[in-house]
Design a protein around this motif. Structure first.
Motif, PDB file in Angstrom:
ATOM      1  N   TYR A   8      34.260  40.204  38.805  1.00 45.99           N
ATOM      2  CA  TYR A   8      35.086  39.490  37.830  1.00 45.99           C
ATOM      3  C   TYR A   8      36.322  38.869  38.485  1.00 45.99           C
ATOM      4  O   TYR A   8      36.749  37.771  38.106  1.00 45.99           O
ATOM      5  N   ILE A   9      36.891  39.566  39.462  1.00 41.49           N
ATOM      6  CA  ILE A   9      38.075  39.009  40.139  1.00 41.49           C
ATOM      7  C   ILE A   9      37.681  37.812  41.005  1.00 41.49           C
ATOM      8  O   ILE A   9      38.433  36.838  41.111  1.00 41.49           O
ATOM      9  N   HIS A  29      41.264  30.240  39.550  1.00 41.22           N
ATOM     10  CA  HIS A  29      42.677  30.624  39.475  1.00 41.22           C
ATOM     11  C   HIS A  29      43.575  29.397  39.562  1.00 41.22           C
ATOM     12  O   HIS A  29      43.436  28.571  40.462  1.00 41.22           O
ATOM     13  N   ASN A  75      39.863  39.347  31.680  1.00 41.49           N
ATOM     14  CA  ASN A  75      40.756  38.185  31.635  1.00 41.49           C
ATOM     15  C   ASN A  75      42.063  38.518  30.915  1.00 41.49           C
ATOM     16  O   ASN A  75      43.152  38.220  31.407  1.00 41.49           O
ATOM     17  N   PHE A 133      46.242  42.389  42.081  1.00 42.19           N
ATOM     18  CA  PHE A 133      45.653  42.781  40.798  1.00 42.19           C
ATOM     19  C   PHE A 133      44.454  43.704  41.014  1.00 42.19           C
ATOM     20  O   PHE A 133      44.304  44.718  40.324  1.00 42.19           O
ATOM     21  N   GLU A 134      43.614  43.376  41.964  1.00 48.83           N
ATOM     22  CA  GLU A 134      42.443  44.215  42.255  1.00 48.83           C
ATOM     23  C   GLU A 134      42.887  45.607  42.696  1.00 48.83           C
ATOM     24  O   GLU A 134      42.325  46.623  42.259  1.00 48.83           O
ATOM     25  N   LEU A 171      45.807  37.797  43.313  1.00 55.98           N
ATOM     26  CA  LEU A 171      44.638  38.498  42.779  1.00 55.98           C
ATOM     27  C   LEU A 171      44.279  39.731  43.596  1.00 55.98           C
ATOM     28  O   LEU A 171      43.686  40.679  43.064  1.00 55.98           O
ATOM     29  N   LYS A 223      35.223  43.638  41.357  1.00 53.57           N
ATOM     30  CA  LYS A 223      35.230  42.618  42.421  1.00 53.57           C
ATOM     31  C   LYS A 223      34.555  41.336  41.935  1.00 53.57           C
ATOM     32  O   LYS A 223      35.033  40.223  42.191  1.00 53.57           O
ATOM     33  N   LEU A 236      37.595  35.050  38.693  1.00 52.33           N
ATOM     34  CA  LEU A 236      38.966  34.618  38.410  1.00 52.33           C
ATOM     35  C   LEU A 236      39.523  33.792  39.566  1.00 52.33           C
ATOM     36  O   LEU A 236      40.222  32.795  39.355  1.00 52.33           O
ATOM     37  N   ARG A 237      39.183  34.221  40.776  1.00 52.80           N
ATOM     38  CA  ARG A 237      39.703  33.539  41.966  1.00 52.80           C
ATOM     39  C   ARG A 237      39.209  32.096  42.037  1.00 52.80           C
ATOM     40  O   ARG A 237      39.945  31.193  42.442  1.00 52.80           O
ATOM     41  N   TYR A 239      44.043  40.952  32.994  1.00 58.65           N
ATOM     42  CA  TYR A 239      44.731  40.278  34.103  1.00 58.65           C
ATOM     43  C   TYR A 239      45.999  39.588  33.606  1.00 58.65           C
ATOM     44  O   TYR A 239      47.073  39.718  34.216  1.00 58.65           O
TER      45      TYR A 239
END
Length: 689
Positions: free
Chosen positions: A275-276, A283, A302, A320-321, A317, A273, A279-280, A305
């Motif tokens: 790391y995402i 993004h 990364n 992806f999670e 995302l 969570k 990314l968010r 993903y």
């Protein structure tokens, strides 16, 4: 170890020990193979018992007694020959045993593979020494590790971990390239060296060695660190995923239990969570995943993903999670990994909290400054260590007495655990336990490859941090959506100004802004360069236009001149043709006249012949009638044959007269005259042409 090994002797001994592919942990078998190796080293000359004992002690740091050697020779009479020399008993290998050993180790020792790799890839000077040093270091570390597992009182403070080794960037590249070289027999040779560490440990450390059997290693419970889970689902790359799955499957074969603590389960989900969420924040749909994957970056969330996203239309995302969590649950189900929710201590207890905090402080202090992890990660490590210590319930004498261990790829955590005190270590590296497990099961090429893969050294200088690369691409993609321009900018940035963009004190936002600024500057420079080129091209175009106009004008003048010249040439050609035709007609007329001049010969000749025969036939009395005289002469001949012959000869000129008259008539016929005229004209034209 009391003495430092001669490295070549160590590698040769490892090859002899496992030449039969037999990893049976038996002291007698090990002793026998040590005798094999020692006698081979001495060219199989007859050695006295004491000479043999001294040689083995000096070369291998292993002390064998006379009785042990006599018992080995007695048990294997087909392998050894004995003799008496000056009253002393000597030993050597039987010819059959010597030949058998030499044939098996000739192309199986590590020296052979190091030389083969060096020739195949044309390595630099220093490559071989680096590999020998690394493998010897591996042997030393494994020996110390096994000694601590068997005897918790063993002092191993002088031994450093592989990751602490002071290899430079080039040497690490040598080591990793050799380890990753696709060669199953090479992988087995490395495993043999590592495995011999256990043999050496058993020979030099009698404590607990008799218990080192598979049955005594079963029914243990291994808790997995989050970093192992990351590898197993592919976050750290597909190759590591395959190798880790191979490793974890061996636990099932050995009847071991695999678990993760509730702490590790929460850590995994929270880290995903975390790391995402990162990314968010950065993004950017314009970032091209295939472009990201072109660059050699660290295998992390990364790259994981972008591997997932590259062929997706919907790269949300949240999806992806959900995918990562699904892969995690699938892994647990497939390998039977249990999440342990039963905390073996009272978390709210003050003493428990103090113990965990002490562990946290100790672990955090042991890590190098550049390797400092965030608070929660170290705290999770401390809680997991404390969890397993409580599960052991004081059974910490050795590996056989202890049932609970923590499998982690964190070399610094493992080093801290081994050095913190006299207790059986909690943390095991995958390669450590695998080197034990592989001794008891059928070993495939994937098993050896998996074992070797865990030995790779980190070399962060050679690859790009995936998170930083993602930040850079995010910034650059805001300035241009062209994949080609993004590729050009990223490549230039990595080659020239990468370190200036990703300074350690920069925040994610600052890295993005610096990347945007870099992209803007480069793009403006490109536009400026392009404008200059356009300006130069425009000037060049004007100059070329002037040249073209001048050329056209010149060409037009030339064209007018050419027209006048063509007109003159036409008139001259016409005049020439008239003269030529006139000349031809003149020559044809002259030729016809010459052709007809023959009539002046044909007609008089024909007339003379006719008159000759007329006189001969019709004017008999004339004395000048030669024809009649000839006929009379012929008639006076008595022979009829002669008469006939002479008559024929006499009248032949009359036939010639007929031919001459016929030829004269032909030369007066208009068709023949016209045909002759054309024939003469053709010949004359060919001659003139």
């Amino acid at each position: 170890m009391t003495k430092e090994y001669n490295k070549n002797e160590l590698f040769r001994l490892a090859a002899v020990l496992y030449a039969d592919n037999n990893y049976e942990v038996s002291t007698k078998v090990i002793h026998r193979k040590i005798l094999d190796s020692a006698l081979l080293d001495c060219d199989n000359t007859d050695l006295t018992i004491h000479s043999l004992i001294d040689y083995i002690d000096d070369k291998y740091s292993i002390l064998l007694g006379e009785d042990e050697i006599f018992n080995i020779v007695k048990k294997y009479p087909e392998s050894f020959l004995t003799n008496n020399l000056d009253g002393k008993k000597t030993i050597c290998l039987s010819p059959k045993r010597k030949t058998n050993l030499e044939s098996k180790i000739e192309k199986k020792n590590i020296e052979f593979f190091i030389n083969q790799y060096s020739l195949e890839f044309k390595t630099k000077i220093g490559f071989k020494n680096t590999i020998y040093d690394f493998l010897y270091h591996l042997f030393s570390i494994n020996t110390a590790s096994f000694q601590r597992l068997i005897d918790k009182q063993k002092d191993i403070s002088s031994v450093i971990s592989l990751q602490d080794s002071k290899y430079n960037e080039e040497q690490i590249e040598y080591i990793n390239s050799f380890l990753n070289w696709e060669n199953t027999e090479k992988n087995k040779a490395i495993f043999d060296i590592s495995s011999y560490a256990l043999e050496f440990c058993l020979l030099t450390n009698k404590k607990g060695s008799s218990n080192f059997k598979l049955n005594n290693l079963k029914n243990k419970i291994f808790y997995l660190d989050t970093n192992v889970i990351y590898r197993a689902i592919g976050i750290n790359g597909e190759d590591r995923r395959k190798r880790t799955i191979t490793f974890l499957n061996k636990f099932k074969d050995a009847g071991e239990q695999l678990k993760i603590t509730r702490i590790s389960d929460e850590e995994f989900k929270n880290s995903i969570k975390f790391y995402i969420d990162k990314l968010r924040k950065i993004h950017n749909p314009k970032v091209n995943s295939n472009l990201f994957l072109e660059y050699k970056s660290l295998k992390d969330i990364n790259s994981y993903y972008h591997n997932w996203r590259k062929d997706k239309i919907n790269s949300n995302l949240e999806l992806f999670e959900a995918y990562v969590i699904s892969e995690y649950r699938t892994l647990l189900d497939r390998l039977g990994i249990e999440i342990d929710y039963n905390v073996p201590y009272k978390k709210d207890d003050k003493e428990v909290q103090e113990s965990i905090n002490d562990l946290y402080a100790s672990i955090n202090k042991s890590k190098p400054e550049e390797k400092q992890a965030y608070f929660q990660s170290v705290l999770n490590d401390a809680e997991n260590i404390y969890w397993i210590e409580q599960k052991r319930k004081g059974k910490v004498e050795n590996i056989f007495d202890t049932s609970f261990f923590f499998i982690s790829t964190d070399n610094f955590l493992r080093k801290w655990d081994y050095y913190r005190g006299f207790t059986t270590p909690v943390v095991l590296l995958p390669s450590q336990w695998m080197s034990i497990l592989l001794r008891y099961f059928d070993r495939t090429k994937d098993d050896y490859k998996s074992f070797v893969s865990f030995l790779n050294l980190k070399n962060n200088e050679k690859i790009i941090d995936g998170e930083k690369l993602n930040l850079i691409l995010s910034g650059i993609s805001e300035m241009t959506s062209s994949v080609e321009q993004q590729r050009y900018l990223v490549t230039n940035l990595i080659e020239k100004d990468f370190s200036s963009i990703i300074k350690t004190h920069y925040t994610d936002k600052e890295i993005i802004e610096h990347s945007k600024l870099y992209a803007k500057t480069e793009l403006e420079k490109q536009v400026s360069d392009l404008s200059e080129k356009v300006s130069v091209l425009e000037k060049d175009q004007v100059r070329k236009g002037q040249v073209i106009n001048s050329t056209i004008k010149t060409a037009k003048n030339k064209k007018d001149e050419n027209k006048e010249l063509e007109s003159e040439i036409f008139l001259k050609n016409k005049k020439n043709k008239e003269l030529k035709d006139e000349l031809i007609n003149l020559k044809v007329s002259k030729g016809i006249r010459r052709w007809r001049n023959w009539l002046w010969l044909y007609l008089p000749t024909s007339l003379f012949i006719l008159l000759f025969y007329v006189f001969a036939i019709f004017f008999n009395e004339n004395r000048l009638n030669f024809g009649k005289n000839i006929l009379n002469f012929i008639d006076t001949r008595q022979s009829e044959a002669l008469k006939n012959f002479l008559s024929t000869v006499f009248y032949l000129p009359l036939a010639a007269c007929g031919w001459l008259i016929w030829r004269s008539i032909l030369r007066y016929k208009s068709d023949n005259v016209e045909y002759k005229r054309k024939e003469l004209k053709t010949k004359i034209e060919e001659t003139i042409a």
